[in-house]
Design a protein around this motif. Structure first.
Motif, short mmCIF file in Angstrom:
data_model
loop_
_atom_site.label_atom_id
_atom_site.label_comp_id
_atom_site.label_asym_id
_atom_site.label_seq_id
_atom_site.Cartn_x
_atom_site.Cartn_y
_atom_site.Cartn_z
N PHE A 1 0.83 -1.20 0.00
CA PHE A 1 0.00 0.00 0.00
C PHE A 1 0.87 1.25 0.00
CE2 PHE A 1 -3.49 -2.50 2.43
CZ PHE A 1 -3.85 -3.14 1.25
N VAL A 2 1.94 1.24 0.81
CA VAL A 2 2.82 2.40 0.89
C VAL A 2 3.46 2.68 -0.48
CG1 VAL A 2 4.96 3.28 1.87
CG2 VAL A 2 3.28 2.16 3.35
N TRP A 3 3.94 1.63 -1.14
CA TRP A 3 4.57 1.82 -2.45
C TRP A 3 3.56 2.34 -3.47
CZ3 TRP A 3 9.33 2.58 -3.47
CH2 TRP A 3 10.33 1.99 -2.69
N ARG A 4 2.33 1.88 -3.38
CA ARG A 4 1.32 2.35 -4.33
C ARG A 4 0.90 3.79 -4.08
NH1 ARG A 4 -2.73 -2.87 -5.32
NH2 ARG A 4 -1.22 -4.10 -6.49
N LEU A 5 1.24 4.33 -2.91
CA LEU A 5 0.94 5.73 -2.61
C LEU A 5 2.08 6.68 -2.96
CD1 LEU A 5 -0.93 5.43 0.80
CD2 LEU A 5 -1.88 6.30 -1.35
N VAL A 6 3.21 6.13 -3.42
CA VAL A 6 4.35 6.97 -3.79
C VAL A 6 3.97 8.01 -4.85
CG1 VAL A 6 6.60 6.96 -4.94
CG2 VAL A 6 6.16 5.39 -3.05
N PRO A 7 3.23 7.65 -5.92
CA PRO A 7 2.84 8.69 -6.89
C PRO A 7 2.03 9.82 -6.26
CG PRO A 7 2.49 6.50 -7.81
CD PRO A 7 2.81 6.30 -6.35
N PHE A 8 1.18 9.50 -5.29
CA PHE A 8 0.42 10.55 -4.61
C PHE A 8 1.34 11.52 -3.89
CE2 PHE A 8 -1.27 11.74 -0.38
CZ PHE A 8 -2.21 12.69 -0.78
N PHE A 9 2.28 10.98 -3.10
CA PHE A 9 3.20 11.85 -2.36
C PHE A 9 4.08 12.66 -3.31
CE2 PHE A 9 2.43 8.54 0.97
CZ PHE A 9 1.81 9.38 1.87
N ALA A 10 4.52 12.04 -4.40
CA ALA A 10 5.37 12.74 -5.36
C ALA A 10 4.61 13.88 -6.03
CB ALA A 10 5.89 11.75 -6.40
N SER A 11 3.34 13.64 -6.39
CA SER A 11 2.55 14.69 -7.04
C SER A 11 2.20 15.80 -6.07
CB SER A 11 1.29 14.09 -7.67
OG SER A 11 0.51 13.41 -6.69
N CYS A 12 2.02 15.47 -4.78
CA CYS A 12 1.81 16.51 -3.76
C CYS A 12 3.06 17.40 -3.66
CB CYS A 12 1.52 15.89 -2.40
SG CYS A 12 -0.15 15.24 -2.21
N ALA A 13 4.22 16.76 -3.65
CA ALA A 13 5.47 17.52 -3.58
C ALA A 13 5.61 18.43 -4.80
CB ALA A 13 6.66 16.57 -3.48
N LEU A 14 5.25 17.91 -5.97
CA LEU A 14 5.30 18.72 -7.19
C LEU A 14 4.42 19.95 -7.06
CD1 LEU A 14 6.09 19.05 -10.23
CD2 LEU A 14 4.01 17.76 -10.76
N TYR A 15 3.20 19.76 -6.57
CA TYR A 15 2.28 20.89 -6.45
C TYR A 15 2.82 21.93 -5.46
CZ TYR A 15 -1.74 23.71 -5.28
OH TYR A 15 -2.57 24.78 -5.04
#
Length: 235
Positions: free
Chosen positions: A18-32
């Motif tokens: 689950f944590v690995w599948r949330l990596v794109p979410f955290f990365a896109s939050c950082a981008l924003y």
């Protein structure tokens, strides 16, 4: 001891997945937050940067949530939130964005269900929302009083049902209400310092918690060969 180690590994493997599948979410939050947050100019690029974290959560729920209506309605609510995020990038389309967010909250409400009732939660939420709307309504343009009142009622119902469900859903409902309350105050009453950072931070966290609520109750089953001996061996 070896069996216990295997059991511990089975328990932790889904959590790590689950944590690995949330990596794109955290990365896109950082981008924003790092790239687009300072920008005030509405554009399709900024709209994409703003809704990308929610798109990642929608993909996460679609690929990970167990089959059933709860995950399905949370997923649909995330999609409506994406639409709302895109539309409200342009301020003159506020009512269309508000409608999309209201539909998202209705879908979350449908996922959360109506039982058990828990009148105490309902009464507490109703008092808080009525007090807040009483402070807010005199600052609203006349054409927005009714739409905002309807939206606030939907949000209050969603918070009530989220509190009843508890855990991730309850935290998600609380943060969603907090984000909307700060957004309304910042927009209609008085600009607040660092408002966009706080609003988007609580908003993304609330959506992530609602997405994670679809995973609750997914503890892996113990292997029958290690959890209990065969019937013949117990006789």
């Amino acid at each position: 001891m070896e069996a216990g180690g295997r059991e511990s590994k089975r328990r932790h493997t889904p959590e790590l997945l689950f944590v690995w599948r949330l990596v794109p979410f955290f990365a896109s939050c950082a981008l924003y937050f790092l790239v687009w947050l300072p920008s005030e100019e509405p554009s399709w690029t900024s709209a994409l940067a703003k809704c990308l974290p929610i798109l990642c959560l929608a993909i996460f729920v679609r690929n990970t949530a167990p089959a059933g209506p709860y995950g399905q309605f949370i997923w649909l609510g995330l999609l409506c939130s994406i639409l709302g995020d895109i539309v409200v990038t342009w301020p003159h389309r506020f009512l269309f964005g508000l409608s999309a967010f209201a539909l998202a909250r209705l879908l979350y409400l449908r996922a959360l269900g109506w039982h058990p009732i828990r009148e105490t939660f309902l009464e507490s939420v109703a008092v808080v929302f009525l007090l807040y709307f009483g402070l807010l309504h005199s600052h609203l343009p006349s054409y927005l009083i009714l739409p905002v009142a309807v939206y606030e009622a939907i949000l209050a119902l969603m918070l009530w049902r989220a509190l009843v469900r508890g855990r991730f859903a309850a935290l998600g409902g609380l943060l969603s209400s907090t984000s909307d309350a700060i957004q309304a105050w910042h927009t209609f009453v008085r600009p607040l310092p660092s408002a966009r950072l706080i609003i988007r931070g609580t908003y993304y966290a609330s959506q992530a918690l609602l997405a994670l609520s679809t995973m609750e109750g997914m503890a892996p089953q113990a292997d029958s060969s290690t959890s209990a001996p065969p019937e013949e061996s117990r006789q």
